[in-house]
Design a protein around this motif. Structure first.
Motif, PDB file in Angstrom:
ATOM      1  N   GLY A  77     -13.458  -7.469  49.978  1.00  0.00           N
ATOM      2  CA  GLY A  77     -14.057  -7.755  51.325  1.00  0.00           C
ATOM      3  C   GLY A  77     -15.488  -8.709  51.053  1.00  0.00           C
ATOM      4  O   GLY A  77     -15.783  -8.907  49.928  1.00  0.00           O
ATOM      5  N   GLU A  78     -15.793  -9.054  52.253  1.00  0.00           N
ATOM      6  CA  GLU A  78     -17.159  -9.801  51.867  1.00  0.00           C
ATOM      7  C   GLU A  78     -18.249  -9.174  51.354  1.00  0.00           C
ATOM      8  O   GLU A  78     -18.197  -7.882  51.422  1.00  0.00           O
ATOM      9  N   ASN A  79     -19.210  -9.903  50.963  1.00  0.00           N
ATOM     10  CA  ASN A  79     -20.456  -8.961  50.762  1.00  0.00           C
ATOM     11  C   ASN A  79     -21.279  -8.254  51.757  1.00  0.00           C
ATOM     12  O   ASN A  79     -20.973  -8.703  52.840  1.00  0.00           O
ATOM     13  N   ALA A  80     -21.754  -7.197  51.375  1.00  0.00           N
ATOM     14  CA  ALA A  80     -22.382  -6.471  52.264  1.00  0.00           C
ATOM     15  C   ALA A  80     -21.725  -5.635  53.553  1.00  0.00           C
ATOM     16  O   ALA A  80     -22.091  -5.536  54.468  1.00  0.00           O
ATOM     17  N   THR A  81     -20.171  -5.470  53.303  1.00  0.00           N
ATOM     18  CA  THR A  81     -19.419  -5.076  54.066  1.00  0.00           C
ATOM     19  C   THR A  81     -18.893  -3.462  54.047  1.00  0.00           C
ATOM     20  O   THR A  81     -18.418  -2.939  54.736  1.00  0.00           O
ATOM     21  N   GLY A  82     -19.531  -2.875  52.638  1.00  0.00           N
ATOM     22  CA  GLY A  82     -19.506  -1.581  52.657  1.00  0.00           C
ATOM     23  C   GLY A  82     -18.528  -1.098  51.529  1.00  0.00           C
ATOM     24  O   GLY A  82     -18.224   0.132  51.416  1.00  0.00           O
ATOM     25  N   LYS A  83     -18.012  -2.159  50.797  1.00  0.00           N
ATOM     26  CA  LYS A  83     -16.759  -1.764  49.687  1.00  0.00           C
ATOM     27  C   LYS A  83     -17.538  -0.805  48.407  1.00  0.00           C
ATOM     28  O   LYS A  83     -16.699   0.335  48.364  1.00  0.00           O
TER      29      LYS A  83
END
Length: 211
Positions: free
Chosen positions: A30-36
């Motif tokens: 996922g994109e950065n800062a999306t909660g992975k």
């Protein structure tokens, strides 16, 4: 027993989320800062507490009522979430919204074995626990944080216990595991099944030297 499904409501970056994990390797993209990282840390924190639960109940067999185990879980889940995520208070893990928010988490460990808990934006020291698994986890989970810890581990545990550090509790947990002596017997054979292919890829060997 492993984590099969995770359902979240109003937890950090997620308003609603359901993930069904496949057996074996799972990859989260996922994109950065999306909660992975939050998904990985939450799964780790819950598995860690359920592994501790086994030791807690073994030490107190015949001495405590079932309610004491529930009280311990309510407090320990809150402590581990704060240690792993490093919020100012437990309630800061609630997704921000208008008025008081409530977070709900359900984690499935095997068929019909589910841990369910919730907390509100003003919670501090424990969670509400409407459902818990029948069994504790036999195997301790391992979380590999972004920073390299092999060279930092000597002395890190004492430093973490006595000083306020910005690093979260996953670093401390990993250092505790790194301080154990090497395994032997059947468990060592299982580790060799993982290490040997890595050594072949690297074109070398993996050895312990002075810890």
């Amino acid at each position: 027993m492993s984590l099969d499904v995770l359902r979240l409501t109003n937890f950090t970056a997620f308003s609603e989320l359901k993930i069904e994990f496949s057996p074996g390797l799972n990859v989260i993209v996922g994109e950065n800062a999306t909660g992975k990282s939050h998904i990985l840390k939450l799964g780790y924190a819950l598995a860690h507490v359920l592994h501790e639960l086994g030791r807690f109940e073994e030490e107190r067999v015949g001495q405590i009522a079932a309610g004491s185990s529930k009280s311990w879980l309510q407090r320990r889940i809150a402590e581990k979430l704060v240690g792993v995520f490093k919020p100012d208070t437990l309630g800061r893990l609630c997704r921000r919204g208008v008025g008081r928010a409530r977070t709900e988490v359900a984690a499935g460990f095997g068929m019909n074995d589910e841990l369910r808990f919730s907390f509100s934006s003003n919670s501090k020291s424990e969670v509400a626990l409407p459902g818990r698994p029948k069994n504790a986890l036999d195997e301790a989970p391992i979380f590999f944080p972004p920073k390299e810890m092999m060279s930092l581990s000597p002395g890190f545990m004492s430093l973490y216990e006595q000083r306020e550090l910005a690093l979260d509790e996953t670093y401390y947990d990993l250092c505790k595991l790194l301080n154990f002596p090497l395994l032997k017997g059947k468990r060592a054979d299982r580790i060799a099944e993982i290490v040997d292919p890595l050594a072949e890829i690297m074109g070398g060997s993996v050895r312990e030297n002075s810890g």
